[in-house]
Scaffold this motif. Structure first.
Motif, short mmCIF file in Angstrom:
data_model
loop_
_atom_site.label_atom_id
_atom_site.label_comp_id
_atom_site.label_asym_id
_atom_site.label_seq_id
_atom_site.Cartn_x
_atom_site.Cartn_y
_atom_site.Cartn_z
N GLY A 7 0.85 -1.19 0.00
CA GLY A 7 0.00 0.00 0.00
C GLY A 7 0.88 1.23 0.00
N ASP A 8 0.34 2.32 -0.54
CA ASP A 8 1.13 3.55 -0.52
C ASP A 8 1.06 4.20 0.86
OD1 ASP A 8 -1.36 4.76 -0.38
OD2 ASP A 8 -1.13 5.93 -2.21
N ASP A 9 1.82 5.27 1.04
CA ASP A 9 1.90 5.92 2.35
C ASP A 9 0.58 6.53 2.80
OD1 ASP A 9 4.56 5.25 2.55
OD2 ASP A 9 5.28 7.16 1.76
N GLN A 12 -4.28 4.92 0.20
CA GLN A 12 -5.31 5.07 -0.83
C GLN A 12 -5.08 4.19 -2.05
OE1 GLN A 12 -5.64 9.24 -1.66
NE2 GLN A 12 -6.50 9.70 0.34
N THR A 13 -3.92 3.54 -2.16
CA THR A 13 -3.62 2.72 -3.33
C THR A 13 -2.94 1.43 -2.92
OG1 THR A 13 -3.28 4.72 -4.67
CG2 THR A 13 -2.40 2.68 -5.56
N GLY A 49 -8.21 0.85 -11.76
CA GLY A 49 -6.77 0.80 -11.54
C GLY A 49 -5.99 0.83 -12.84
N THR A 50 -4.71 0.57 -12.72
CA THR A 50 -3.82 0.56 -13.88
C THR A 50 -3.06 -0.75 -13.93
OG1 THR A 50 -2.03 1.57 -12.60
CG2 THR A 50 -3.48 3.07 -13.81
N LEU A 51 -2.67 -1.12 -15.13
CA LEU A 51 -1.90 -2.33 -15.36
C LEU A 51 -0.62 -1.94 -16.07
CD1 LEU A 51 -1.63 -5.49 -15.53
CD2 LEU A 51 -2.72 -5.28 -17.78
N PRO A 68 -7.12 1.89 -6.47
CA PRO A 68 -7.48 2.60 -5.26
C PRO A 68 -8.10 1.65 -4.24
CG PRO A 68 -9.03 3.12 -7.03
CD PRO A 68 -7.95 2.26 -7.61
N THR A 69 -7.94 1.98 -2.96
CA THR A 69 -8.50 1.13 -1.91
C THR A 69 -9.99 1.40 -1.71
OG1 THR A 69 -7.80 2.73 -0.24
CG2 THR A 69 -6.34 0.86 -0.67
#
Length: 87
Positions: A7-9, A12-13, A49-51, A68-69
């Motif tokens: 997860g990001d800081d 959210q992702t 999301g992205t791939l 995104p979460t």
């Protein structure tokens, strides 16, 4: 094979990374004809999301999906082909 979920800081992702040191392939050539790669792109899109796919013959492959979460919007998450029929 290496699999990592981070997860990001901001929280959210989420990013899922799958990497191997196998034979690899030409991503541009496969994307045109590969139902599997198009399916991965579609599923990442459902999650808003992205791939990212990085590979080359003889080099192995890295597949990264970030999304995104927060849950996807019901209006944009699924198109009619994937919307379950409710009876």
């Amino acid at each position: 094979m290496f699999i990592n979920l981070t997860g990001d800081d901001t929280g959210q992702t989420l990013t899922l990374t799958v990497e191997d040191d196998g034979r690899g392939f030409d991503v541009a050539a496969k994307k045109r004809n590969s139902l599997g790669l198009r399916n991965l792109e579609h599923r990442a899109g459902i999650l808003q999301g992205t791939l990212n796919i990085e590979s080359a013959p003889g080099r192995g492959t890295l597949v990264e999906v970030s999304c995104p979460t927060s849950p996807p919007s019901p209006d944009t998450a699924l198109d009619d082909r994937f919307r379950p029929e409710i009876r």
